[in-house]
Design an enzyme around this catalytic site. Structure first.
Site, PDB file in Angstrom:
ATOM      1  N   GLU A 274       0.832  -1.211   0.000  1.00  0.00           N
ATOM      2  CA  GLU A 274       0.000   0.000   0.000  1.00  0.00           C
ATOM      3  C   GLU A 274       0.865   1.258   0.000  1.00  0.00           C
ATOM      4  O   GLU A 274       0.812   2.060   0.939  1.00  0.00           O
ATOM      5  CB  GLU A 274      -0.893   0.022   1.250  1.00  0.00           C
ATOM      6  CG  GLU A 274      -1.838  -1.138   1.354  1.00  0.00           C
ATOM      7  CD  GLU A 274      -2.601  -1.166   2.666  1.00  0.00           C
ATOM      8  OE1 GLU A 274      -3.625  -1.853   2.725  1.00  0.00           O
ATOM      9  OE2 GLU A 274      -2.159  -0.506   3.630  1.00  0.00           O
ATOM     10  N   PRO A 275       1.646   1.466  -1.024  1.00  0.00           N
ATOM     11  CA  PRO A 275       2.520   2.646  -1.014  1.00  0.00           C
ATOM     12  C   PRO A 275       1.740   3.937  -1.228  1.00  0.00           C
ATOM     13  O   PRO A 275       0.799   3.983  -2.021  1.00  0.00           O
ATOM     14  CB  PRO A 275       3.461   2.395  -2.199  1.00  0.00           C
ATOM     15  CG  PRO A 275       2.678   1.519  -3.124  1.00  0.00           C
ATOM     16  CD  PRO A 275       1.764   0.683  -2.266  1.00  0.00           C
ATOM     17  N   GLY A 276       2.128   4.961  -0.519  1.00  0.00           N
ATOM     18  CA  GLY A 276       1.507   6.274  -0.702  1.00  0.00           C
ATOM     19  C   GLY A 276       2.587   7.293  -1.018  1.00  0.00           C
ATOM     20  O   GLY A 276       2.807   7.686  -2.157  1.00  0.00           O
ATOM     21  N   ARG A 277       3.321   7.677   0.032  1.00  0.00           N
ATOM     22  CA  ARG A 277       4.312   8.741  -0.085  1.00  0.00           C
ATOM     23  C   ARG A 277       5.325   8.506  -1.214  1.00  0.00           C
ATOM     24  O   ARG A 277       5.654   9.423  -1.963  1.00  0.00           O
ATOM     25  CB  ARG A 277       5.085   8.847   1.237  1.00  0.00           C
ATOM     26  CG  ARG A 277       6.055  10.022   1.296  1.00  0.00           C
ATOM     27  CD  ARG A 277       6.975   9.900   2.515  1.00  0.00           C
ATOM     28  NE  ARG A 277       6.292   9.497   3.700  1.00  0.00           N
ATOM     29  CZ  ARG A 277       5.718  10.330   4.577  1.00  0.00           C
ATOM     30  NH1 ARG A 277       5.803  11.623   4.387  1.00  0.00           N
ATOM     31  NH2 ARG A 277       5.110   9.858   5.636  1.00  0.00           N
ATOM     32  N   CYS A 343      -1.630  32.551  12.002  1.00  0.00           N
ATOM     33  CA  CYS A 343      -1.453  33.208  13.291  1.00  0.00           C
ATOM     34  C   CYS A 343      -1.073  32.203  14.375  1.00  0.00           C
ATOM     35  O   CYS A 343      -1.844  31.920  15.283  1.00  0.00           O
ATOM     36  CB  CYS A 343      -2.740  33.948  13.661  1.00  0.00           C
ATOM     37  SG  CYS A 343      -2.592  34.829  15.199  1.00  0.00           S
ATOM     38  N   TYR A 372       0.668  13.863   1.646  1.00  0.00           N
ATOM     39  CA  TYR A 372       0.195  14.443   2.900  1.00  0.00           C
ATOM     40  C   TYR A 372       0.395  15.968   2.895  1.00  0.00           C
ATOM     41  O   TYR A 372       0.687  16.561   3.921  1.00  0.00           O
ATOM     42  CB  TYR A 372       0.880  13.781   4.103  1.00  0.00           C
ATOM     43  CG  TYR A 372       0.799  12.271   4.030  1.00  0.00           C
ATOM     44  CD1 TYR A 372      -0.405  11.619   4.237  1.00  0.00           C
ATOM     45  CD2 TYR A 372       1.916  11.498   3.676  1.00  0.00           C
ATOM     46  CE1 TYR A 372      -0.504  10.241   4.117  1.00  0.00           C
ATOM     47  CE2 TYR A 372       1.830  10.112   3.555  1.00  0.00           C
ATOM     48  CZ  TYR A 372       0.616   9.498   3.774  1.00  0.00           C
ATOM     49  OH  TYR A 372       0.519   8.141   3.654  1.00  0.00           O
TER      50      TYR A 372
HETATM   51  N1  LLP Z   1      -1.530   1.800   4.455  1.00  0.00           N
HETATM   52  C1  LLP Z   1      -2.033   2.208   5.636  1.00  0.00           C
HETATM   53  C2  LLP Z   1      -2.969   1.341   6.338  1.00  0.00           C
HETATM   54  C3  LLP Z   1      -1.668   3.452   6.153  1.00  0.00           C
HETATM   55  O1  LLP Z   1      -2.177   3.830   7.323  1.00  0.00           O
HETATM   56  C4  LLP Z   1      -0.778   4.282   5.432  1.00  0.00           C
HETATM   57  C5  LLP Z   1      -0.406   5.592   5.951  1.00  0.00           C
HETATM   58  C6  LLP Z   1      -0.290   3.823   4.190  1.00  0.00           C
HETATM   59  C7  LLP Z   1      -0.677   2.572   3.747  1.00  0.00           C
HETATM   60  C8  LLP Z   1       0.651   4.639   3.324  1.00  0.00           C
HETATM   61  O2  LLP Z   1       1.873   4.843   3.918  1.00  0.00           O
HETATM   62  P1  LLP Z   1       3.048   5.589   3.091  1.00  0.00           P
HETATM   63  O3  LLP Z   1       3.521   4.678   1.981  1.00  0.00           O
HETATM   64  O4  LLP Z   1       2.482   6.829   2.549  1.00  0.00           O
HETATM   65  O5  LLP Z   1       4.080   5.842   4.109  1.00  0.00           O
HETATM   66  N2  LLP Z   1       0.612  12.265   7.499  1.00  0.00           N
HETATM   67  C9  LLP Z   1       1.839  11.559   7.798  1.00  0.00           C
HETATM   68  C10 LLP Z   1       1.793  10.122   7.312  1.00  0.00           C
HETATM   69  C11 LLP Z   1       0.653   9.341   7.885  1.00  0.00           C
HETATM   70  C12 LLP Z   1       0.575   7.981   7.291  1.00  0.00           C
HETATM   71  C13 LLP Z   1      -0.668   7.290   7.688  1.00  0.00           C
HETATM   72  N3  LLP Z   1      -0.820   6.009   7.084  1.00  0.00           N
HETATM   73  C14 LLP Z   1       3.005  12.298   7.162  1.00  0.00           C
HETATM   74  O6  LLP Z   1       2.802  13.340   6.546  1.00  0.00           O
HETATM   75  O7  LLP Z   1       4.152  11.885   7.348  1.00  0.00           O
END
Ligand code: LLP
Length: 419
Positions: A274-277, A343, A372
């Site tokens: 589940e890649p996001g970032r 502010c 994010y």
């Molecule tokens: N799968 C699940 C169940 C998750 O909770 C997350 C992120 C991901 C996948 C994706 O993770 P990634 O590949 O993006 O690291 N707002 C924070 C990050 C919170 C991540 C929450 N869960 C930031 O800006 O660092």
């Protein structure tokens, strides 16, 4: 990122021209980068399913791009489910995650026919009852809290003992046994996600080992699964000297263990990630205009984007590189702190950085802002959110119009007695 006439060029387009045409603040995404980042996962993990984590960036154009690359999706709310539906991501490639899903969200998941990652026994029973009432079947995964430290800021660690996510490791087998007894739900997967912005991939190996221990125990008890979802979490590099692991490095950490354990059990399971970032983070910059420069006890460069639009530095003490997009050829000779217009004293985007001599009207670019960033933005201090544009082959499309003051008041109601 190249220099031409001292201007930052992003996705082949001059950032100064972008700011002039579309105004600031402005999120700018390079489509090629999004595609290439996703393709790196495809080549590192040929047979795995990649469920893009929509929370990182839920812009529909970006979801469409990822859908066209074959992505599935990790959704964390009814709203995100709606977004991926609108983007045409197939319902068979969606996992509905969440530690606090409402009954309405569970019904939406059952109705859409997506898999649900169950975060507690309580939720599992509720989901089963809902599926019975709706006369539908639902596939579930158990969200495991594997008690693994990802060695990151605790705010973005999700598989620690004290984290709110998942079922404790020691209760997972009993929960799976319970799942068998409940009507209209079928357990098909185990799921974990240990944290985000992870730079040391060895922790993924540790999580894989733990998850495969559970798989082995389940098979010993005669239960069978279809997939193991190891979540997202791969970090990106924010400093020149920081070398982030690649999807290939992630594959080296996960696959030998995953494959060996399946071989020894003589079974096949699908791997889900589940890649996001790591898909969207490096593909976007945030352009922001300098409103004022002040030499106080220290030198402040005040720009038109604050934590209302980009929360990460404030929320996680995250370091994001900042450049003066119209002065790339100038020597970084002045120690500055880049702050937003909000502010709050904490509205600091980049603390104590060496920048060229900056003046009102200069253009600042915050790099690696695609994950994010917009998705965590707000209207705090009565600031409408900014626009987003997408660059492809040197052409620019607006993929989100900027909000107006009307958007601030749109859903507010003044009771007649106050009129
Ligand atoms: N799968 C699940 C169940 C998750 O909770 C997350 C992120 C991901 C996948 C994706 O993770 P990634 O590949 O993006 O690291 N707002 C924070 C990050 C919170 C991540 C929450 N869960 C930031 O800006 O660092």
């Amino acid at each position: 990122m190249q220099k031409e006439s001292g201007h930052l060029v992003f996705g082949g387009v001059d950032a100064v021209e972008l700011a002039e045409t579309y105004g600031t603040p402005l999120y700018v995404t390079d489509e090629d980068r999004v595609r290439n980042n996703f393709r790196r996962y495809n080549s590192a993990f040929e047979t795995a399913d990649k469920y893009y984590a929509v929370k990182a960036n839920g812009n529909l154009a970006i979801l469409k791009i990822l859908a066209s690359e074959g992505a599935g999706a990790d959704v964390f709310s009814g709203g995100e489910l709606q977004l991926v539906k609108s983007a045409g991501i197939p319902m068979g490639k969606i996992l509905f995650n969440g530690n606090s899903k409402s009954e309405e969200e569970l019904r939406a998941a059952v109705d859409a026919g997506v898999k649900v990652s169950v975060d507690s026994q309580d939720e599992m029973r509720t989901l089963s009852a809902i599926a019975v009432a709706m006369e539908k079947e639902v596939e579930i995964a158990i969200r495991v809290n594997p008690d693994v430290s990802p060695k990151v800021n605790p705010k973005i660690a999700t598989g620690l003992r004290e984290s709110k996510f998942g079922i404790p490791f020691y209760e997972v087998i009993a929960t799976c046994e319970d799942a068998k007894m409940l009507p209209n739900i079928t357990l098909t997967g185990l799921h974990c996600h240990i944290g985000s912005q992870i730079l040391d991939v060895s922790v993924f190996r540790e999580a894989t080992e733990k998850m495969m221990n559970l798989v082995e125990e389940l098979y010993a008890r005669g239960m069978e699964l279809e997939f193991v979802d190891l979540g997202g979490g791969l970090g990106i590099s924010h400093r020149k000297e920081e070398k982030a692991p690649t999807p290939n490095d992630l594959a080296d950490a996960i696959l030998p263990t995953f494959d060996a354990r399946l071989d020894s059990l003589g079974i096949k399971l699908k791997l889900v990630l589940e890649p996001g970032r790591s898909i969207v983070g490096p593909a976007t910059i945030l352009l922001s205009r300098v409103n004022t420069v002040k030499q106080a006890y220290k030198k402040f460069v005040a720009i038109d984007a604050g934590f209302n639009l980009f929360m990460r530095p404030v929320m996680y003490d995250a370091y994001h590189e900042v450049v003066v997009a119209n002065k790339l050829n100038e020597q970084a000779s002045v120690l500055c702190t880049v702050v937003g217009p909000v502010c709050e004293s904490g509205d600091i985007l980049a603390k104590d950085r060496m920048l060229p001599e900056v003046e009102r009207g200069d253009l600042v670019a915050i790099l690696n802002a695609g994950a994010y960033g917009f998705s965590m933005s707000s209207q705090y201090n009565g600031r409408p959110r900014c626009a987003e544009v997408l660059i492809c082959d040197g052409k620019v499309d607006v993929i989100r119009s900027k909000e107006s003051v009307d958007d601030l008041i749109r859903n507010q109601v003044i009771p007649p007695r106050l009129m």
